[in-house]
Design a protein around this motif. Structure first.
Motif, PDB file in Angstrom:
ATOM      1  N   ALA A 116       0.850  -1.198   0.000  1.00  0.00           N
ATOM      2  CA  ALA A 116       0.000   0.000   0.000  1.00  0.00           C
ATOM      3  C   ALA A 116       0.880   1.240   0.000  1.00  0.00           C
ATOM      4  O   ALA A 116       1.880   1.303   0.718  1.00  0.00           O
ATOM      5  CB  ALA A 116      -0.924   0.018   1.211  1.00  0.00           C
ATOM      6  N   LEU A 117       0.494   2.223  -0.812  1.00  0.00           N
ATOM      7  CA  LEU A 117       1.183   3.502  -0.837  1.00  0.00           C
ATOM      8  C   LEU A 117       0.499   4.412   0.179  1.00  0.00           C
ATOM      9  O   LEU A 117      -0.590   4.931  -0.056  1.00  0.00           O
ATOM     10  CB  LEU A 117       1.123   4.115  -2.242  1.00  0.00           C
ATOM     11  N   LEU A 118       1.131   4.582   1.320  1.00  0.00           N
ATOM     12  CA  LEU A 118       0.524   5.303   2.440  1.00  0.00           C
ATOM     13  C   LEU A 118       0.240   6.753   2.067  1.00  0.00           C
ATOM     14  O   LEU A 118       1.068   7.422   1.452  1.00  0.00           O
ATOM     15  CB  LEU A 118       1.445   5.240   3.655  1.00  0.00           C
ATOM     16  N   GLY A 119      -0.950   7.202   2.447  1.00  0.00           N
ATOM     17  CA  GLY A 119      -1.366   8.558   2.124  1.00  0.00           C
ATOM     18  C   GLY A 119      -2.160   8.630   0.838  1.00  0.00           C
ATOM     19  O   GLY A 119      -2.983   9.529   0.660  1.00  0.00           O
ATOM     20  N   THR A 120      -1.918   7.697  -0.065  1.00  0.00           N
ATOM     21  CA  THR A 120      -2.677   7.604  -1.319  1.00  0.00           C
ATOM     22  C   THR A 120      -3.728   6.521  -1.217  1.00  0.00           C
ATOM     23  O   THR A 120      -4.857   6.681  -1.681  1.00  0.00           O
ATOM     24  CB  THR A 120      -1.725   7.302  -2.494  1.00  0.00           C
ATOM     25  N   GLU A 121      -3.342   5.411  -0.593  1.00  0.00           N
ATOM     26  CA  GLU A 121      -4.253   4.291  -0.366  1.00  0.00           C
ATOM     27  C   GLU A 121      -4.464   4.141   1.135  1.00  0.00           C
ATOM     28  O   GLU A 121      -3.573   4.462   1.927  1.00  0.00           O
ATOM     29  CB  GLU A 121      -3.663   3.003  -0.941  1.00  0.00           C
ATOM     30  N   PRO A 122      -5.616   3.625   1.564  1.00  0.00           N
ATOM     31  CA  PRO A 122      -5.844   3.420   2.999  1.00  0.00           C
ATOM     32  C   PRO A 122      -4.841   2.419   3.572  1.00  0.00           C
ATOM     33  O   PRO A 122      -4.384   1.507   2.877  1.00  0.00           O
ATOM     34  CB  PRO A 122      -7.269   2.857   3.058  1.00  0.00           C
ATOM     35  N   LEU A 123      -4.497   2.605   4.830  1.00  0.00           N
ATOM     36  CA  LEU A 123      -3.650   1.638   5.517  1.00  0.00           C
ATOM     37  C   LEU A 123      -4.398   0.297   5.568  1.00  0.00           C
ATOM     38  O   LEU A 123      -5.496   0.229   6.119  1.00  0.00           O
ATOM     39  CB  LEU A 123      -3.344   2.120   6.932  1.00  0.00           C
ATOM     40  N   PRO A 124      -3.831  -0.766   5.003  1.00  0.00           N
ATOM     41  CA  PRO A 124      -4.541  -2.054   4.960  1.00  0.00           C
ATOM     42  C   PRO A 124      -4.423  -2.811   6.286  1.00  0.00           C
ATOM     43  O   PRO A 124      -3.711  -3.796   6.413  1.00  0.00           O
ATOM     44  CB  PRO A 124      -3.834  -2.795   3.822  1.00  0.00           C
ATOM     45  N   ALA A 125      -5.133  -2.291   7.270  1.00  0.00           N
ATOM     46  CA  ALA A 125      -5.072  -2.880   8.611  1.00  0.00           C
ATOM     47  C   ALA A 125      -6.431  -2.763   9.268  1.00  0.00           C
ATOM     48  O   ALA A 125      -7.079  -1.714   9.200  1.00  0.00           O
ATOM     49  CB  ALA A 125      -4.016  -2.169   9.456  1.00  0.00           C
ATOM     50  N   GLN A 126      -6.841  -3.831   9.918  1.00  0.00           N
ATOM     51  CA  GLN A 126      -8.118  -3.843  10.616  1.00  0.00           C
ATOM     52  C   GLN A 126      -8.079  -2.882  11.802  1.00  0.00           C
ATOM     53  O   GLN A 126      -7.056  -2.741  12.481  1.00  0.00           O
ATOM     54  CB  GLN A 126      -8.419  -5.265  11.096  1.00  0.00           C
ATOM     55  N   THR A 127      -9.180  -2.221  12.063  1.00  0.00           N
ATOM     56  CA  THR A 127      -9.285  -1.314  13.202  1.00  0.00           C
ATOM     57  C   THR A 127      -9.232  -2.102  14.518  1.00  0.00           C
ATOM     58  O   THR A 127      -9.782  -3.206  14.615  1.00  0.00           O
ATOM     59  CB  THR A 127     -10.601  -0.528  13.122  1.00  0.00           C
ATOM     60  N   ASP A 128      -8.557  -1.528  15.515  1.00  0.00           N
ATOM     61  CA  ASP A 128      -8.490  -2.100  16.877  1.00  0.00           C
ATOM     62  C   ASP A 128      -7.888  -3.503  16.899  1.00  0.00           C
ATOM     63  O   ASP A 128      -8.300  -4.347  17.691  1.00  0.00           O
ATOM     64  CB  ASP A 128      -9.888  -2.157  17.508  1.00  0.00           C
ATOM     65  N   ALA A 129      -6.894  -3.764  16.060  1.00  0.00           N
ATOM     66  CA  ALA A 129      -6.405  -5.143  15.898  1.00  0.00           C
ATOM     67  C   ALA A 129      -5.003  -5.405  16.442  1.00  0.00           C
ATOM     68  O   ALA A 129      -4.666  -6.556  16.726  1.00  0.00           O
ATOM     69  CB  ALA A 129      -6.435  -5.520  14.415  1.00  0.00           C
ATOM     70  N   PHE A 130      -4.173  -4.363  16.615  1.00  0.00           N
ATOM     71  CA  PHE A 130      -2.753  -4.582  16.887  1.00  0.00           C
ATOM     72  C   PHE A 130      -2.345  -4.070  18.265  1.00  0.00           C
ATOM     73  O   PHE A 130      -2.731  -2.983  18.687  1.00  0.00           O
ATOM     74  CB  PHE A 130      -1.899  -3.920  15.801  1.00  0.00           C
ATOM     75  N   ASP A 131      -1.541  -4.864  18.953  1.00  0.00           N
ATOM     76  CA  ASP A 131      -1.037  -4.472  20.267  1.00  0.00           C
ATOM     77  C   ASP A 131       0.020  -3.384  20.164  1.00  0.00           C
ATOM     78  O   ASP A 131       0.137  -2.524  21.048  1.00  0.00           O
ATOM     79  CB  ASP A 131      -0.423  -5.690  20.970  1.00  0.00           C
ATOM     80  N   GLU A 151      -4.472   6.868  11.079  1.00  0.00           N
ATOM     81  CA  GLU A 151      -4.679   5.485  10.670  1.00  0.00           C
ATOM     82  C   GLU A 151      -3.865   4.534  11.558  1.00  0.00           C
ATOM     83  O   GLU A 151      -4.310   3.421  11.861  1.00  0.00           O
ATOM     84  CB  GLU A 151      -4.316   5.303   9.210  1.00  0.00           C
ATOM     85  N   LEU A 152      -2.679   4.966  11.956  1.00  0.00           N
ATOM     86  CA  LEU A 152      -1.866   4.152  12.865  1.00  0.00           C
ATOM     87  C   LEU A 152      -2.597   3.958  14.184  1.00  0.00           C
ATOM     88  O   LEU A 152      -2.631   2.852  14.739  1.00  0.00           O
ATOM     89  CB  LEU A 152      -0.512   4.817  13.117  1.00  0.00           C
ATOM     90  N   CYS A 153      -3.183   5.035  14.683  1.00  0.00           N
ATOM     91  CA  CYS A 153      -3.924   4.968  15.941  1.00  0.00           C
ATOM     92  C   CYS A 153      -5.139   4.054  15.804  1.00  0.00           C
ATOM     93  O   CYS A 153      -5.395   3.222  16.684  1.00  0.00           O
ATOM     94  CB  CYS A 153      -4.341   6.375  16.359  1.00  0.00           C
ATOM     95  N   TYR A 154      -5.878   4.186  14.713  1.00  0.00           N
ATOM     96  CA  TYR A 154      -7.070   3.360  14.518  1.00  0.00           C
ATOM     97  C   TYR A 154      -6.712   1.872  14.476  1.00  0.00           C
ATOM     98  O   TYR A 154      -7.480   1.024  14.932  1.00  0.00           O
ATOM     99  CB  TYR A 154      -7.786   3.745  13.226  1.00  0.00           C
ATOM    100  N   ALA A 155      -5.546   1.538  13.938  1.00  0.00           N
ATOM    101  CA  ALA A 155      -5.143   0.131  13.806  1.00  0.00           C
ATOM    102  C   ALA A 155      -4.795  -0.497  15.156  1.00  0.00           C
ATOM    103  O   ALA A 155      -4.889  -1.713  15.329  1.00  0.00           O
ATOM    104  CB  ALA A 155      -3.958   0.002  12.854  1.00  0.00           C
TER     105      ALA A 155
END
Length: 234
Positions: A116-131, A151-155
Motif C-alpha cells: 500500500a502507498l501510504l497517504g494515497t491508499e488506505p492503511l490495509p489494517a483492521q481497526t483495533d487489531a494490533f497491540d 490510521e496508525l492509531c485506529y489500527a
C-alpha cells in the motif's frame, strides 16, 4: 548493486536520482534499492531501527511473545528482525514497495505482508487489531503524510501502543513537517484518541547524505524524535 566496494559517495549519488520523485516514482526507486538497502544504510551509519526498537522495548511491559505488531513502512524487515531478537514473534508488514516486501518476506518473520502507498491508499489494517504499531524512518516530507498518523492509531487495539520515529532533515520542508506532525499528535491527544507516554530525541541516527558539506566542521549527522503513545481504552 550488491558490490562490497560501494562507498557513502556511491549512495549519495544514487539518492540524488530520487530527489524530485513523486510518491509513485519513489516506490519504484525503492524497488531498485531493495537488495542493497540494508548494506547501504549500514554505510550511512543508520541507527534509527536500533534506537527506536530499544526505545519501545524500554517502555513496553507486555508479553512480547503474544503481542501482534503492525510494522508500517516495514521496508526490508529490519525493525522486525531487531524486535524478534527481543522476543517479539508476531508481525504484519505494510510497505509501498513490492521489492522491499520481497526482502521482508525472506526474513520469515511476517504472518502477512501488504502492499500500500501510504497517504494515497488506505492503511490495509483492521481497526483495533494490533497491540503495537511501529513506523520507523518514514514520517517525513515526501514519504508518509501526517494524515496517516490517525490510521496508525485506529489500527491499534484499545490500550495498544503506537511507536513512531520522525526524521529531522535540515530543510524548510522538514521543519514544516515537524510542526504539522506534532500539532496533529497533540490534537489527537486533545480529542482523547490516545495519551502520550514518552518522547525521546534520536541522537545522530544517520549520516546526512542529503546535503553537501563544504567543510569538516559542519554537523554531518541527522537527528530526530521518537514518540510513544497509548491508545485510549474506549
Amino acid at each position: 548493486m550488491s558490490d562490497g566496494s560501494r562507498t557513502v559517495n556511491d549512495v549519495k549519488t544514487f539518492l540524488k536520482s530520487s530527489r524530485d520523485a513523486d510518491p509513485q516514482q519513489m516506490m519504484k526507486f525503492y524497488d531498485q534499492w531493495a537488495e542493497t538497502y540494508e548494506q547501504d544504510h549500514n554505510l550511512m551509519d543508520y541507527r534509527a531501527p536500533h534506537q527506536t526498537v530499544d526505545f519501545l522495548n524500554a517502555n513496553f511491559s507486555g508479553s512480547r511473545e503474544e503481542v501482534l505488531v503492525l510494522d508500517v513502512a516495514c521496508g526490508s524487515g529490519w525493525v522486525a528482525k531487531l524486535m524478534a531478537e527481543l522476543g517479539f514473534r508476531k508481525f504484519v508488514g505494510v510497505d509501498g514497495s513490492k521489492g522491499m516486501l520481497e526482502q521482508a518476506a525472506k526474513t520469515g518473520l511476517y504472518q502477512d505482508l501488504r502492499l500500500a502507498l501510504l497517504g494515497t491508499e488506505p492503511l490495509p489494517a483492521q481497526t483495533d487489531a494490533f497491540d503495537v504499531v511501529m513506523i520507523v524512518g518514514a514520517l517525513r516530507d515526501r514519504f508518509v503524510p501526517v494524515s496517516v498518523v490517525r490510521e496508525l492509531c485506529y489500527a491499534a487495539k484499545p490500550g495498544g501502543y503506537v511507536c513512531m520515529s520522525r526524521v529531522d532533515p535540515k530543510s524548510e520542508s522538514g521543519a514544516k513537517y515537524k510542526v504539522c506532525l506534532e500539532k496533529e499528535l497533540q490534537l489527537m491527544e486533545d480529542e482523547g484518541l490516545w495519551t502520550h507516554v514518552i518522547s525521546q530525541e534520536m541522537d545522530r541516527y544517520m549520516m546526512d547524505v542529503y546535503n553537501d558539506h563544504k567543510d569538516q566542521h559542519n554537523d554531518q549527522y541527522l537527528y530526530g524524535t521518537m514518540y510513544l503513545y497509548r491508545k485510549a481504552l474506549n
